[in-house]
Design a protein around this motif. Structure first.
Motif, short mmCIF file in Angstrom:
data_model
loop_
_atom_site.label_atom_id
_atom_site.label_comp_id
_atom_site.label_asym_id
_atom_site.label_seq_id
_atom_site.Cartn_x
_atom_site.Cartn_y
_atom_site.Cartn_z
N CYS A 145 0.83 -1.20 0.00
CA CYS A 145 0.00 0.00 0.00
C CYS A 145 0.87 1.26 0.00
CB CYS A 145 -0.93 0.02 1.21
SG CYS A 145 -2.11 -1.36 1.25
N TYR A 146 0.60 2.15 -0.93
CA TYR A 146 1.32 3.42 -1.02
C TYR A 146 0.29 4.55 -0.94
CZ TYR A 146 5.07 0.60 -3.19
OH TYR A 146 6.02 -0.35 -3.46
N ASN A 153 -6.49 8.71 13.26
CA ASN A 153 -7.39 8.81 14.40
C ASN A 153 -7.08 7.70 15.40
OD1 ASN A 153 -8.78 6.46 13.40
ND2 ASN A 153 -9.86 7.78 11.98
N TYR A 154 -8.01 7.44 16.33
CA TYR A 154 -7.74 6.50 17.41
C TYR A 154 -7.42 5.10 16.92
CZ TYR A 154 -10.03 10.17 20.13
OH TYR A 154 -10.37 11.36 20.69
N PHE A 155 -8.09 4.66 15.86
CA PHE A 155 -7.99 3.26 15.46
C PHE A 155 -7.58 3.06 14.01
CE2 PHE A 155 -11.16 3.59 18.83
CZ PHE A 155 -10.68 2.67 19.75
N HIS A 156 -7.69 4.07 13.17
CA HIS A 156 -7.41 3.90 11.75
C HIS A 156 -6.54 5.03 11.20
CE1 HIS A 156 -11.31 1.80 12.42
NE2 HIS A 156 -10.79 0.91 11.60
N THR A 157 -5.81 4.70 10.13
CA THR A 157 -5.07 5.69 9.36
C THR A 157 -5.64 5.70 7.95
OG1 THR A 157 -3.01 5.46 10.63
CG2 THR A 157 -2.83 6.28 8.38
N THR A 158 -5.90 6.89 7.43
CA THR A 158 -6.51 7.04 6.12
C THR A 158 -5.49 7.58 5.12
OG1 THR A 158 -8.65 7.52 7.16
CG2 THR A 158 -8.41 8.07 4.83
N LEU A 159 -5.38 6.90 3.97
CA LEU A 159 -4.42 7.29 2.93
C LEU A 159 -5.14 7.62 1.63
CD1 LEU A 159 -1.69 4.47 3.23
CD2 LEU A 159 -1.75 6.64 4.45
N MET A 160 -4.57 8.58 0.88
CA MET A 160 -4.94 8.75 -0.52
C MET A 160 -3.97 7.92 -1.34
SD MET A 160 -6.64 9.94 -3.07
CE MET A 160 -7.64 11.37 -2.63
N GLU A 161 -4.48 6.89 -2.00
CA GLU A 161 -3.64 5.90 -2.65
C GLU A 161 -2.90 6.45 -3.86
OE1 GLU A 161 -4.36 1.29 -3.91
OE2 GLU A 161 -5.52 2.80 -4.99
N GLY A 168 4.22 6.59 -12.01
CA GLY A 168 4.79 7.87 -11.61
C GLY A 168 4.36 8.38 -10.26
N ASP A 169 3.95 7.51 -9.35
CA ASP A 169 3.58 7.92 -7.99
C ASP A 169 2.45 8.95 -7.98
OD1 ASP A 169 5.55 6.28 -7.17
OD2 ASP A 169 6.95 7.83 -6.55
N GLN A 170 1.48 8.79 -8.85
CA GLN A 170 0.34 9.70 -8.88
C GLN A 170 -0.88 9.02 -8.26
OE1 GLN A 170 0.46 10.95 -13.15
NE2 GLN A 170 0.81 12.99 -12.28
N TYR A 171 -1.88 9.85 -7.89
CA TYR A 171 -3.05 9.36 -7.18
C TYR A 171 -3.92 8.47 -8.06
CZ TYR A 171 -1.98 12.93 -3.67
OH TYR A 171 -1.36 13.70 -2.72
N THR A 172 -4.49 7.44 -7.43
CA THR A 172 -5.46 6.60 -8.13
C THR A 172 -6.89 7.10 -7.88
OG1 THR A 172 -5.77 5.09 -6.25
CG2 THR A 172 -3.97 4.61 -7.76
#
Length: 313
Positions: A145-146, A153-161, A168-172
């Motif tokens: 996961c990138y 937050n308390y229980f989760h981390t949210t990522l923009m993939e 090229g390391d751009q958003y999906t």
């Protein structure tokens, strides 16, 4: 509190009053007085636990707006209060200390096993908070996961993939939600903590008869003119890292490494770039190199097997 909570408290209060009346104002107390007293105490404990749980649930409902966090927090609070209430009731009914400890231990172990994922996620959140492994805005990799950290937050981390089917390391465009427990048993690769640059490479294929020295000089000049600001800022960040880590500064100046094959010369152009600008700079650099080589008749892009296709005009 809701109407349901009020009804529950009224029911428990009625039970307590009824038991108290039987214990103090009837003849039954002479035979079952000790048992009735324990039942009254247990009912009081249950009512207090119910009241505290209802109050905390109301606070969570008002203060926590995320649905997942609200549900998880309520579940954890409910389990903890139930555990404490069960322990208090055991103290009321069990007089032997050894028996009490064993029973309470078994109950605690059962709760921990049942909610181990929840507790691990909460523990992971504490680790992230105090260790600062990453923070909002960082670009990280965990397993396959990138993404850029949007929220912790308390229980989760949210990522923009990023990545997946996009180069090229751009958003999906997908949002990843990961339980914080990953920080306890996975390697977290941080692209931006303390040093917000990475080294990238462009490979240039030349035919054997090309003037490789001129190609090297053109590539270095073109690249340095594009990434001058990145080099300057990366040197400052590396100097800061030396004060924090046992670290010897890398040379961030642009380098070219040659590799000769039977039908081609490979030039590997290594340069430093902002982590989140990698594809943009790679594109600018490729266009600049193609434009620069196009004016040089003694520089041919491509290998012998593809000269007729890739030779620049």
């Amino acid at each position: 509190m809701s109407g349901r909570n009020y009804i529950g408290i009224i029911v428990f209060a009625f039970i307590i009053l009824a038991l108290s009346y039987i214990n103090y104002f009837t003849a039954i107390a002479s035979n079952y007085g000790d048992t009735l007293l324990k039942l009254i105490q247990a009912s009081v404990i249950i009512m207090l636990a119910y009241l505290v749980n209802s109050l905390i649930e109301n606070i969570i409902g008002k203060q926590v707006h995320d649905t997942k966090n609200r549900y998880t927090l309520r579940k954890v609070v409910s389990v903890i209060i139930t555990l404490l209430a069960a322990g208090a009731i055991m103290i009321v009914f069990l007089k032997e200390t050894t028996t009490l400890i064993v029973a309470y231990g078994i109950l605690s172990a059962g709760v921990v096993i049942t909610l181990q994922d929840v507790f691990r996620s909460f523990a992971g959140g504490i680790v992230i908070l105090f260790s600062r492994t990453f923070q909002a805005g960082d670009r990280i990799q965990v397993g396959d996961c990138y993404g850029d950290v949007l929220d912790i937050n308390y229980f989760h981390t949210t990522l923009m993939e990023i990545r997946e089917w996009v180069d090229g390391d751009q958003y999906t465009g997908r949002i990843l939600t990961m339980p914080n427990s990953f920080v306890l048993d996975s390697t977290v690769k941080n692209y931006t903590r303390d040093f917000s640059f990475i080294w990238d490479e462009v490979t240039i294929i030349l035919s054997p008869e090309s003037d490789w020295k001129k190609s090297r000089d053109i590539a270095l000049q073109t690249t340095n003119s594009l990434i001058e600001d990145y080099v300057e800022h990366s040197k400052k960040e590396l100097a800061s890292m030396e004060r924090k880590y046992m670290f010897t500064s890398y040379d961030v100046d642009t380098k070219i490494f040659l590799f000769v094959e039977s039908d081609r010369i490979e030039m590997h152009l290594r340069y430093v770039v902002d982590t989140k600008q990698r594809r943009y700079v790679n594109d600018l650099l490729t266009q600049g190199l193609l434009d620069a080589f196009a004016t040089e008749p003694d520089i041919i892009i491509g290998s012998i097997s593809s000269i007729e296709i890739t030779k620049m005009p």
